[in-house]
Design a protein around this motif. Structure first.
Motif, PDB file in Angstrom:
ATOM      1  N   ARG A 256       0.859  -1.190  -0.183  1.00  0.00           N
ATOM      2  CA  ARG A 256       0.057   0.040   0.041  1.00  0.00           C
ATOM      3  C   ARG A 256       0.886   1.316   0.098  1.00  0.00           C
ATOM      4  NH1 ARG A 256      -4.445  -2.160  -1.427  1.00  0.00           N
ATOM      5  NH2 ARG A 256      -5.243  -3.794   0.061  1.00  0.00           N
ATOM      6  N   TRP A 257       0.940   2.259  -0.849  1.00  0.00           N
ATOM      7  CA  TRP A 257       1.759   3.189  -1.225  1.00  0.00           C
ATOM      8  C   TRP A 257       0.816   4.255  -0.812  1.00  0.00           C
ATOM      9  CZ3 TRP A 257       6.816   3.182  -2.990  1.00  0.00           C
ATOM     10  CH2 TRP A 257       7.227   1.995  -3.354  1.00  0.00           C
ATOM     11  N   ARG A 258       1.576   5.242   0.210  1.00  0.00           N
ATOM     12  CA  ARG A 258       0.924   6.685   0.609  1.00  0.00           C
ATOM     13  C   ARG A 258       1.147   7.509  -0.733  1.00  0.00           C
ATOM     14  NH1 ARG A 258       3.943   8.058   5.925  1.00  0.00           N
ATOM     15  NH2 ARG A 258       5.265   8.612   4.104  1.00  0.00           N
ATOM     16  N   ALA A 259       0.159   8.352  -0.743  1.00  0.00           N
ATOM     17  CA  ALA A 259       0.286   9.390  -1.810  1.00  0.00           C
ATOM     18  C   ALA A 259       1.718  10.132  -1.704  1.00  0.00           C
ATOM     19  CB  ALA A 259      -1.108  10.413  -1.630  1.00  0.00           C
ATOM     20  N   GLU A 260       2.190  10.381  -0.495  1.00  0.00           N
ATOM     21  CA  GLU A 260       3.313  11.148  -0.586  1.00  0.00           C
ATOM     22  C   GLU A 260       4.645  10.331  -1.104  1.00  0.00           C
ATOM     23  OE1 GLU A 260       1.512  10.463   2.200  1.00  0.00           O
ATOM     24  OE2 GLU A 260       0.748  12.416   2.780  1.00  0.00           O
ATOM     25  N   ASP A 261       4.350   9.092  -0.749  1.00  0.00           N
ATOM     26  CA  ASP A 261       5.362   8.215  -1.488  1.00  0.00           C
ATOM     27  C   ASP A 261       5.527   8.289  -2.844  1.00  0.00           C
ATOM     28  OD1 ASP A 261       6.617   7.668   1.302  1.00  0.00           O
ATOM     29  OD2 ASP A 261       5.241   6.117   1.622  1.00  0.00           O
TER      30      ASP A 261
ATOM     31  N   ARG B  77      -6.148  12.911  -9.645  1.00  0.00           N
ATOM     32  CA  ARG B  77      -6.547  11.718  -8.801  1.00  0.00           C
ATOM     33  C   ARG B  77      -5.576  11.240  -7.671  1.00  0.00           C
ATOM     34  NH1 ARG B  77      -8.666   6.964 -11.363  1.00  0.00           N
ATOM     35  NH2 ARG B  77      -6.813   6.990 -12.754  1.00  0.00           N
ATOM     36  N   LEU B  78      -4.194  12.073  -7.889  1.00  0.00           N
ATOM     37  CA  LEU B  78      -3.316  11.641  -6.864  1.00  0.00           C
ATOM     38  C   LEU B  78      -2.856  12.974  -6.347  1.00  0.00           C
ATOM     39  CD1 LEU B  78      -0.953   9.697  -5.692  1.00  0.00           C
ATOM     40  CD2 LEU B  78       0.467  10.070  -7.792  1.00  0.00           C
ATOM     41  N   ALA B  79      -3.306  13.173  -4.897  1.00  0.00           N
ATOM     42  CA  ALA B  79      -2.677  14.422  -4.361  1.00  0.00           C
ATOM     43  C   ALA B  79      -2.583  14.004  -2.687  1.00  0.00           C
ATOM     44  CB  ALA B  79      -3.795  15.417  -4.562  1.00  0.00           C
ATOM     45  N   VAL B  80      -1.625  14.627  -2.206  1.00  0.00           N
ATOM     46  CA  VAL B  80      -1.488  14.548  -0.771  1.00  0.00           C
ATOM     47  C   VAL B  80      -2.912  15.062   0.080  1.00  0.00           C
ATOM     48  CG1 VAL B  80       0.287  15.346   0.966  1.00  0.00           C
ATOM     49  CG2 VAL B  80       0.979  14.869  -1.086  1.00  0.00           C
ATOM     50  N   ARG B  81      -3.139  14.262   1.060  1.00  0.00           N
ATOM     51  CA  ARG B  81      -4.259  14.674   1.910  1.00  0.00           C
ATOM     52  C   ARG B  81      -3.641  15.883   2.804  1.00  0.00           C
ATOM     53  NH1 ARG B  81      -6.098   8.782   3.063  1.00  0.00           N
ATOM     54  NH2 ARG B  81      -7.451   8.573   1.312  1.00  0.00           N
ATOM     55  N   GLY B  82      -4.462  16.827   3.061  1.00  0.00           N
ATOM     56  CA  GLY B  82      -4.182  18.065   3.779  1.00  0.00           C
ATOM     57  C   GLY B  82      -3.435  18.998   2.930  1.00  0.00           C
ATOM     58  N   ALA B  83      -3.200  18.493   1.673  1.00  0.00           N
ATOM     59  CA  ALA B  83      -2.257  19.758   0.875  1.00  0.00           C
ATOM     60  C   ALA B  83      -3.414  20.906   0.594  1.00  0.00           C
ATOM     61  CB  ALA B  83      -1.974  19.240  -0.422  1.00  0.00           C
ATOM     62  N   PRO B  84      -2.596  22.038   0.924  1.00  0.00           N
ATOM     63  CA  PRO B  84      -3.543  23.310   0.488  1.00  0.00           C
ATOM     64  C   PRO B  84      -4.062  23.185  -0.930  1.00  0.00           C
ATOM     65  CG  PRO B  84      -1.146  23.794   0.410  1.00  0.00           C
ATOM     66  CD  PRO B  84      -1.327  22.347   0.817  1.00  0.00           C
ATOM     67  N   GLU B  85      -5.282  23.753  -0.948  1.00  0.00           N
ATOM     68  CA  GLU B  85      -5.976  23.824  -2.439  1.00  0.00           C
ATOM     69  C   GLU B  85      -5.364  24.784  -3.189  1.00  0.00           C
ATOM     70  OE1 GLU B  85      -8.399  21.537  -3.853  1.00  0.00           O
ATOM     71  OE2 GLU B  85      -7.902  20.278  -2.415  1.00  0.00           O
ATOM     72  N   PRO B  86      -5.409  24.771  -4.335  1.00  0.00           N
ATOM     73  CA  PRO B  86      -4.989  25.835  -5.256  1.00  0.00           C
ATOM     74  C   PRO B  86      -6.080  27.151  -4.993  1.00  0.00           C
ATOM     75  CG  PRO B  86      -4.795  23.976  -6.584  1.00  0.00           C
ATOM     76  CD  PRO B  86      -5.282  23.708  -5.390  1.00  0.00           C
ATOM     77  N   MET B  87      -5.577  28.280  -5.296  1.00  0.00           N
ATOM     78  CA  MET B  87      -6.500  29.135  -4.920  1.00  0.00           C
ATOM     79  C   MET B  87      -6.089  30.511  -5.725  1.00  0.00           C
ATOM     80  SD  MET B  87      -5.913  30.842  -1.252  1.00  0.00           S
ATOM     81  CE  MET B  87      -4.257  31.180  -0.628  1.00  0.00           C
TER      82      MET B  87
ATOM     83  N   ILE C 240       9.194  -1.630  -8.010  1.00  0.00           N
ATOM     84  CA  ILE C 240       7.711  -1.438  -8.596  1.00  0.00           C
ATOM     85  C   ILE C 240       7.979  -1.678 -10.223  1.00  0.00           C
ATOM     86  CG2 ILE C 240       6.816   0.062  -6.967  1.00  0.00           C
ATOM     87  CD1 ILE C 240       7.389   2.264  -8.882  1.00  0.00           C
ATOM     88  N   SER C 241       6.815  -1.967 -10.903  1.00  0.00           N
ATOM     89  CA  SER C 241       7.064  -2.262 -12.418  1.00  0.00           C
ATOM     90  C   SER C 241       6.955  -0.731 -13.074  1.00  0.00           C
ATOM     91  CB  SER C 241       5.679  -3.002 -12.795  1.00  0.00           C
ATOM     92  OG  SER C 241       4.370  -2.250 -12.881  1.00  0.00           O
ATOM     93  N   ARG C 242       7.270  -0.796 -14.323  1.00  0.00           N
ATOM     94  CA  ARG C 242       7.396   0.602 -15.048  1.00  0.00           C
ATOM     95  C   ARG C 242       5.775   1.012 -15.261  1.00  0.00           C
ATOM     96  NH1 ARG C 242      10.239  -0.529 -20.127  1.00  0.00           N
ATOM     97  NH2 ARG C 242       9.318  -2.519 -19.753  1.00  0.00           N
ATOM     98  N   GLY C 243       4.947  -0.027 -15.468  1.00  0.00           N
ATOM     99  CA  GLY C 243       3.473   0.139 -15.744  1.00  0.00           C
ATOM    100  C   GLY C 243       2.942   0.949 -14.598  1.00  0.00           C
ATOM    101  N   LEU C 244       3.317   0.522 -13.476  1.00  0.00           N
ATOM    102  CA  LEU C 244       2.840   1.098 -11.976  1.00  0.00           C
ATOM    103  C   LEU C 244       3.101   2.581 -12.172  1.00  0.00           C
ATOM    104  CD1 LEU C 244       1.139   1.052  -9.559  1.00  0.00           C
ATOM    105  CD2 LEU C 244       3.078  -0.007  -8.318  1.00  0.00           C
ATOM    106  N   LEU C 245       4.459   2.787 -12.368  1.00  0.00           N
ATOM    107  CA  LEU C 245       5.023   4.438 -12.484  1.00  0.00           C
ATOM    108  C   LEU C 245       4.095   5.182 -13.349  1.00  0.00           C
ATOM    109  CD1 LEU C 245       7.006   6.033 -10.994  1.00  0.00           C
ATOM    110  CD2 LEU C 245       8.608   5.096 -12.815  1.00  0.00           C
ATOM    111  N   TRP C 246       3.691   4.569 -14.441  1.00  0.00           N
ATOM    112  CA  TRP C 246       3.267   5.161 -15.759  1.00  0.00           C
ATOM    113  C   TRP C 246       1.539   5.370 -15.007  1.00  0.00           C
ATOM    114  CZ3 TRP C 246       5.414   8.037 -19.291  1.00  0.00           C
ATOM    115  CH2 TRP C 246       6.651   7.550 -19.712  1.00  0.00           C
ATOM    116  N   TYR C 247       1.117   4.516 -14.383  1.00  0.00           N
ATOM    117  CA  TYR C 247      -0.332   4.645 -14.024  1.00  0.00           C
ATOM    118  C   TYR C 247      -0.273   5.685 -12.867  1.00  0.00           C
ATOM    119  CZ  TYR C 247      -4.581   3.287 -11.359  1.00  0.00           C
ATOM    120  OH  TYR C 247      -5.880   3.645 -11.010  1.00  0.00           O
ATOM    121  N   TRP C 248       0.775   6.023 -12.076  1.00  0.00           N
ATOM    122  CA  TRP C 248       0.850   6.914 -11.059  1.00  0.00           C
ATOM    123  C   TRP C 248       0.652   8.164 -11.637  1.00  0.00           C
ATOM    124  CZ3 TRP C 248       4.859   4.639  -7.207  1.00  0.00           C
ATOM    125  CH2 TRP C 248       4.341   3.598  -6.491  1.00  0.00           C
TER     126      TRP C 248
END
Length: 122
Positions: free
Chosen positions: A12-17, A57-67, A41-49
């Motif tokens: 299970r990968w955290r978004a930060e990682d 769809r990939l963002a750090v929770r608690g990160a400030p929203e753009p404004m 990890i596979s290259r395919g997983l890296l491309w998926y990320w």
């Protein structure tokens, strides 16, 4: 006959990682296959990320929203007379809320400006 000596794992990968690995893969001269191998990890997983990141769809929770920030445009300024043969150097000035002022030429690369502003936000 197949002998399984270990337990199959599904990490299970955290978004930060994920973002850290993606940043490593985005470094100049980095090779996707080497980064994937280094993190097991596979290259395919890296491309998926990467696709998840592009789609937002990939963002750090608690990160400030753009404004949007307020922009103040100064009144019309008459250009100073320029002596013949002297080149003008138009600049863009960005004043941040904390008092920091960034001045760049109009020929600045958007990616370079984005990196500078990203560092100042930290």
């Amino acid at each position: 006959m197949e002998i399984i000596t270990g337990v199959e794992r599904r990490r299970r990968w955290r978004a930060e990682d994920k973002l850290r690995v993606l940043a490593e893969a985005a470094e100049p001269g980095a090779r996707t296959s080497e980064v994937a191998r280094r993190h097991d990890i596979s290259r395919g997983l890296l491309w998926y990320w990467r696709r998840q990141l592009r789609q937002g769809r990939l963002a750090v929770r608690g990160a400030p929203e753009p404004m949007f920030l307020p922009v103040q445009v100064s009144g019309p300024v008459l250009p100073e007379p320029v002596a013949p043969g002297m080149a003008t150097n138009p600049q863009i000035e960005i004043a941040l809320p904390d008092g920091t002022c960034v001045r760049v030429g109009t020929d600045v690369d958007a990616a370079a400006l984005r990196r500078v502003l990203g560092v100042l936000r930290r």
